[in-house]
Design a protein around this motif. Structure first.
Motif, PDB file in Angstrom:
ATOM      1  N   ARG A  75      16.553   8.492  20.498  1.00  0.00           N
ATOM      2  CA  ARG A  75      16.508   9.872  19.994  1.00  0.00           C
ATOM      3  C   ARG A  75      17.841  10.589  20.212  1.00  0.00           C
ATOM      4  N   ASN A 117      18.209   5.224  24.682  1.00  0.00           N
ATOM      5  CA  ASN A 117      17.464   6.388  24.214  1.00  0.00           C
ATOM      6  C   ASN A 117      17.797   6.636  22.749  1.00  0.00           C
ATOM      7  N   SER A 172       8.165   8.299  15.697  1.00  0.00           N
ATOM      8  CA  SER A 172       7.804   7.966  17.079  1.00  0.00           C
ATOM      9  C   SER A 172       8.983   7.285  17.776  1.00  0.00           C
ATOM     10  N   GLY A 173       8.867   7.154  19.118  1.00  0.00           N
ATOM     11  CA  GLY A 173       9.913   6.488  19.878  1.00  0.00           C
ATOM     12  C   GLY A 173      10.121   5.047  19.437  1.00  0.00           C
ATOM     13  N   CYS A 216      11.899   5.021  16.091  1.00  0.00           N
ATOM     14  CA  CYS A 216      13.327   5.321  16.248  1.00  0.00           C
ATOM     15  C   CYS A 216      14.084   4.111  16.794  1.00  0.00           C
ATOM     16  N   GLN A 217      13.428   3.369  17.703  1.00  0.00           N
ATOM     17  CA  GLN A 217      14.095   2.186  18.236  1.00  0.00           C
ATOM     18  C   GLN A 217      14.295   1.147  17.142  1.00  0.00           C
TER      19      GLN A 217
END
Length: 322
Positions: free
Chosen positions: A102, A100, A158-159, A162-163
């Motif tokens: 975030r 995760n 966005s996810g 972030c990754q």
């Protein structure tokens, strides 16, 4: 002469102390990953995949402790290192991508600064050099407009973005070993493919060893050289991806494959795995922790698990393999 692996985990055992008893989470876990190789740890939730990674990285929950085993990395046992020495290895020689991003990223620090922090702490960059090097890392992980994105906070991205930031942080110092713990969780299929391809390309460029933790066998088969199947803290089978998919030898591996959706599979084609994981607090755990769910249970199954070599880099821990 056999090459020395990048990481060799030997007889790793971990237990957790809880209010309801001691939980024997891992028992005699062993595997190796070579330089430039990508392996996958697969299994149901609760099988011990992430705990294995946390033990190797020295970041177990305070309630957990390693009770036995070694993790040999560059001639040193990571499990025997002091916290200070291990902290020097993490970020420089060892890196991890958490599932995760975030929550793994600092929410009140700009992402470019977070990459720069690693470069200063572990990469030998000066505070003047690090911001520019951070932008170069953002380019390497294909983030558009990297100068502007470097000034963003995690909540502004966005996810998938972030990754990619997490990948940039993990690879900033060109580590010898990367552990990616469910790096595509919560991402759409297209972004999943991009992230996995990106990790693979960067690993190929640097000769980095990679451990990919997932419950997705199809994803593991597509991107990994070998697959390590875990069940309730045991490694039950290790095999090249093609060999595992064409002829799984452990009954649990076969059930996992049957429960993996294919491109043309319908819901009716999927098979669930009967039963559940055993209660790991039990003092009388069976030698084979899959025995309570196994259709091939026999008299020998009460004996300590064998380690059967079935072919090149193919091992199964079962008295009655398929």
């Amino acid at each position: 002469m056999t090459a020395i692996p990048a990481l060799a985990v030997e007889d790793l055992s971990v237990e957790f102390r809880t209010r309801s008893g001691t939980v024997k989470v891992l028992e005699k876990v062993g595997f190796a990953v070579d330089k430039g190789e990508t392996i996958a740890l697969v299994g149901e939730s609760g099988s011990g995949k992430s705990v294995t990674a946390f033990a190797v990285m020295g970041i177990l929950d305070p309630a957990g402790r390693v009770t036995a085993g070694r993790a040999m990395f560059g001639g040193s046992d990571l499990l025997a290192m002091s916290e200070r020495d291990l902290a020097e290895q993490r970020g420089r020689e060892l890196s991890m991508i958490f599932q995760n991003p975030r929550t793994a990223l600092n929410p009140i620090r700009r992402v470019g600064q977070q990459i720069a922090d690693v470069l200063v702490r572990h990469g030998g960059a000066t505070s003047t050099e690090a911001p520019r090097a951070a932008i170069e890392m953002l380019k390497k992980v294909r983030i558009p407009d990297p100068e502007r994105r470097a000034e963003a906070y995690p909540f502004e991205l966005s996810g998938g973005m972030c990754q990619r930031i997490m990948i940039a942080i993990a690879l900033a110092c060109r580590p010898a070993l990367l552990i990616a713990d469910e790096p595509t969780t919560g991402l759409d299929v297209t972004t999943q493919a991009v992230i996995m391809d990106l990790i693979g390309e960067l690993a190929h460029e640097s000769g980095m060893a990679t451990i990919f933790i997932t419950h997705d066998l199809a994803l593991a088969a597509e991107h990994c050289d070998r697959i390590v199947v875990m069940h309730a803290g045991h490694i039950v089978e290790t095999a090249p991806g093609r060999a595992l998919f064409s002829h799984p030898r452990h009954p649990y591996s076969a059930k996992l494959l049957a429960a993996t959706p294919g491109e043309t599979a319908s819901l009716a084609d999927l098979a669930s795995i009967p039963g559940g994981l055993p209660d790991l607090r039990r003092s009388d755990l069976p030698a084979c922790r899959y025995s309570g769910r196994c259709e091939r249970l026999g008299g020998d199954c009460a004996r300590p698990l064998p380690r059967r070599e079935l072919g090149e880099r193919h091992m199964v821990a079962c008295w009655n393999p398929l």
